[in-house]
Design a protein around this motif. Sequence first.
Motif, PDB file in Angstrom:
ATOM      1  N   ALA A   1       0.834  -1.200   0.000  1.00  8.11           N
ATOM      2  CA  ALA A   1       0.000   0.000   0.000  1.00  8.11           C
ATOM      3  C   ALA A   1       0.868   1.248   0.000  1.00  8.11           C
ATOM      4  N   VAL A   2       1.950   1.223   0.763  1.00 13.27           N
ATOM      5  CA  VAL A   2       2.864   2.369   0.823  1.00 13.27           C
ATOM      6  C   VAL A   2       3.501   2.602  -0.535  1.00 13.27           C
ATOM      7  N   SER A   3       3.910   1.524  -1.194  1.00 15.92           N
ATOM      8  CA  SER A   3       4.521   1.639  -2.519  1.00 15.92           C
ATOM      9  C   SER A   3       3.561   2.264  -3.517  1.00 15.92           C
ATOM     10  N   GLY A   4       2.297   1.825  -3.458  1.00 19.14           N
ATOM     11  CA  GLY A   4       1.294   2.386  -4.369  1.00 19.14           C
ATOM     12  C   GLY A   4       1.066   3.857  -4.116  1.00 19.14           C
ATOM     13  N   LEU A   5       1.006   4.230  -2.835  1.00 17.49           N
ATOM     14  CA  LEU A   5       0.820   5.638  -2.496  1.00 17.49           C
ATOM     15  C   LEU A   5       2.056   6.451  -2.864  1.00 17.49           C
ATOM     16  N   GLY A   6       3.215   5.801  -2.772  1.00 16.07           N
ATOM     17  CA  GLY A   6       4.449   6.499  -3.121  1.00 16.07           C
ATOM     18  C   GLY A   6       4.480   6.935  -4.575  1.00 16.07           C
ATOM     19  N   LYS A   7       3.876   6.129  -5.440  1.00 17.20           N
ATOM     20  CA  LYS A   7       3.807   6.494  -6.857  1.00 17.20           C
ATOM     21  C   LYS A   7       2.870   7.679  -7.077  1.00 17.20           C
ATOM     22  N   ARG A   8       1.836   7.765  -6.224  1.00 20.53           N
ATOM     23  CA  ARG A   8       0.845   8.826  -6.402  1.00 20.53           C
ATOM     24  C   ARG A   8       1.338  10.196  -5.936  1.00 20.53           C
ATOM     25  N   VAL A   9       2.378  10.225  -5.095  1.00 16.44           N
ATOM     26  CA  VAL A   9       2.860  11.524  -4.624  1.00 16.44           C
ATOM     27  C   VAL A   9       3.549  12.302  -5.740  1.00 16.44           C
ATOM     28  N   THR A  10       3.820  11.631  -6.886  1.00 12.28           N
ATOM     29  CA  THR A  10       4.433  12.333  -8.017  1.00 12.28           C
ATOM     30  C   THR A  10       3.401  12.610  -9.123  1.00 12.28           C
ATOM     31  N   ASP A  11       2.147  12.339  -8.813  1.00  5.62           N
ATOM     32  CA  ASP A  11       1.064  12.581  -9.788  1.00  5.62           C
ATOM     33  C   ASP A  11       1.025  14.065 -10.154  1.00  5.62           C
TER      34      ASP A  11
ATOM     35  N   VAL B   1      -4.498  14.742  -5.946  1.00  9.62           N
ATOM     36  CA  VAL B   1      -4.097  13.333  -5.821  1.00  9.62           C
ATOM     37  C   VAL B   1      -2.845  13.231  -4.960  1.00  9.62           C
ATOM     38  N   ARG B   2      -1.925  14.104  -5.205  1.00  7.14           N
ATOM     39  CA  ARG B   2      -0.677  14.089  -4.440  1.00  7.14           C
ATOM     40  C   ARG B   2      -0.940  14.354  -2.955  1.00  7.14           C
ATOM     41  N   LEU B   3      -1.788  15.352  -2.684  1.00 12.06           N
ATOM     42  CA  LEU B   3      -2.099  15.692  -1.297  1.00 12.06           C
ATOM     43  C   LEU B   3      -2.806  14.532  -0.587  1.00 12.06           C
ATOM     44  N   ALA B   4      -3.689  13.871  -1.302  1.00 14.69           N
ATOM     45  CA  ALA B   4      -4.405  12.735  -0.716  1.00 14.69           C
ATOM     46  C   ALA B   4      -3.433  11.595  -0.406  1.00 14.69           C
ATOM     47  N   ALA B   5      -2.483  11.363  -1.301  1.00 16.81           N
ATOM     48  CA  ALA B   5      -1.500  10.299  -1.083  1.00 16.81           C
ATOM     49  C   ALA B   5      -0.608  10.628   0.110  1.00 16.81           C
ATOM     50  N   ILE B   6      -0.238  11.892   0.214  1.00 15.01           N
ATOM     51  CA  ILE B   6       0.593  12.324   1.346  1.00 15.01           C
ATOM     52  C   ILE B   6      -0.142  12.102   2.663  1.00 15.01           C
TER      53      ILE B   6
ATOM     54  N   LEU C   1      10.285  12.638   1.657  1.00 16.51           N
ATOM     55  CA  LEU C   1      11.410  13.568   1.798  1.00 16.51           C
ATOM     56  C   LEU C   1      11.653  14.435   0.562  1.00 16.51           C
ATOM     57  N   PRO C   2      11.634  13.867  -0.670  1.00 10.65           N
ATOM     58  CA  PRO C   2      11.866  14.718  -1.842  1.00 10.65           C
ATOM     59  C   PRO C   2      10.818  15.828  -2.004  1.00 10.65           C
ATOM     60  N   LEU C   3       9.640  15.607  -1.416  1.00  3.50           N
ATOM     61  CA  LEU C   3       8.571  16.597  -1.557  1.00  3.50           C
ATOM     62  C   LEU C   3       8.839  17.860  -0.743  1.00  3.50           C
TER      63      LEU C   3
ATOM     64  N   ASN D   1       3.876  25.117  -2.494  1.00  2.00           N
ATOM     65  CA  ASN D   1       4.003  25.255  -1.049  1.00  2.00           C
ATOM     66  C   ASN D   1       3.046  24.347  -0.283  1.00  2.00           C
ATOM     67  N   GLY D   2       1.853  24.143  -0.853  1.00  2.00           N
ATOM     68  CA  GLY D   2       0.877  23.286  -0.188  1.00  2.00           C
ATOM     69  C   GLY D   2       1.366  21.853  -0.082  1.00  2.00           C
ATOM     70  N   VAL D   3       1.956  21.370  -1.155  1.00  2.00           N
ATOM     71  CA  VAL D   3       2.504  20.010  -1.159  1.00  2.00           C
ATOM     72  C   VAL D   3       3.685  19.921  -0.202  1.00  2.00           C
ATOM     73  N   LYS D   4       4.513  20.922  -0.239  1.00  2.00           N
ATOM     74  CA  LYS D   4       5.691  20.955   0.631  1.00  2.00           C
ATOM     75  C   LYS D   4       5.274  20.930   2.110  1.00  2.00           C
ATOM     76  N   ALA D   5       4.268  21.749   2.447  1.00  2.00           N
ATOM     77  CA  ALA D   5       3.801  21.807   3.832  1.00  2.00           C
ATOM     78  C   ALA D   5       3.154  20.482   4.253  1.00  2.00           C
ATOM     79  N   ALA D   6       2.383  19.887   3.354  1.00  2.00           N
ATOM     80  CA  ALA D   6       1.734  18.604   3.663  1.00  2.00           C
ATOM     81  C   ALA D   6       2.768  17.510   3.880  1.00  2.00           C
ATOM     82  N   ALA D   7       3.809  17.515   3.057  1.00  2.00           N
ATOM     83  CA  ALA D   7       4.867  16.510   3.186  1.00  2.00           C
ATOM     84  C   ALA D   7       5.590  16.658   4.521  1.00  2.00           C
ATOM     85  N   ARG D   8       5.872  17.894   4.897  1.00  2.00           N
ATOM     86  CA  ARG D   8       6.541  18.121   6.177  1.00  2.00           C
ATOM     87  C   ARG D   8       5.661  17.639   7.339  1.00  2.00           C
ATOM     88  N   GLY D   9       4.369  17.949   7.247  1.00  2.00           N
ATOM     89  CA  GLY D   9       3.453  17.498   8.293  1.00  2.00           C
ATOM     90  C   GLY D   9       3.400  15.979   8.388  1.00  2.00           C
TER      91      GLY D   9
END
Length: 277
Positions: free
Chosen positions: A3-13, A18-23, A39-41, A47-55
């Motif tokens: 499941a993590v692997s599948g979500l990992g692919k979606r963070v580059t959508d 979609v990316r925010l939901a995967a995060i 981490l790469p995010l 900025n929204g993606v960056k903030a979500a990734a940090r959270g």
Amino acid sequence: SAAVSGLGKRVTDLRTPVRLAAIEALALIRHPDGVPFLLPLLMDKENGVKAAARGALDRLRIPEAVPPLARWLRKGPPAVRKYAAESLGEIGSPAGAWPLLRALADPDKAVKAAALASSDKVRDAWAIPDYRAALRHSSATVRAYAVDALGRLLDWESLPEMLRLMRAREHEVASAARSAAEKIRDLRTVAILVDALHHKDAAIREFAAMRLGELRESQAMEGLKYGLGDPDTRVRMACVEAFGKIGNPVAAVSLLPLLHDPTTGVRQTVVGALDRL
């Protein structure tokens, strides 16, 4: 993990929702395998993606996340390395000690500062082997921190290395080593210090005599007798003072001949030491 692997692919959508939901999903799962995807995010253009990734990463500050954070602390861009260093400190696992020690030599000042702050948080007896290994590191900053940590952890077995580093060319290393050695007040170091009275460096011999005096252990007297004949005045004086602090009357026999020492300071120190016996 699948499941993590599948979500990992979606963070580059390409679609931000979609990316925010995967995060968010990775944050909820809280599996360490999600860390390398998030981490790469931290470098994302949005900025929204960056903030979500940090959270999400903040919620993944768990001991199991140490290995991926350690890997990115070595190879990631500066912003990611800085975050990885901060996270290792917040996790507080001794397993983060070695990666953080290496990061003290990071070329980026912000990363180095984060690694220094975090290293203080993971300093633990379990990390002693890593600190000992770091005493041979090419970076003076790393060696200085490692020897300081060993002193604070009262690792008496590292005293020989502390004495060695007191002769380091770099002032920060030599100073940290002396400070660390001064913190060691363990009777098990008597043999190490007596052996150091034979060191080729007079400063080390003097230091050893001073520490033996602080330990006030009679079993050090035989070794200190050797130091009374040292060619260096400071060493002879330190040995005499050590005898005075130990306070064993038996020492008088060894000290009396030094009343005829050619150096006034030594003779005066002998008088003071005899008064204390």
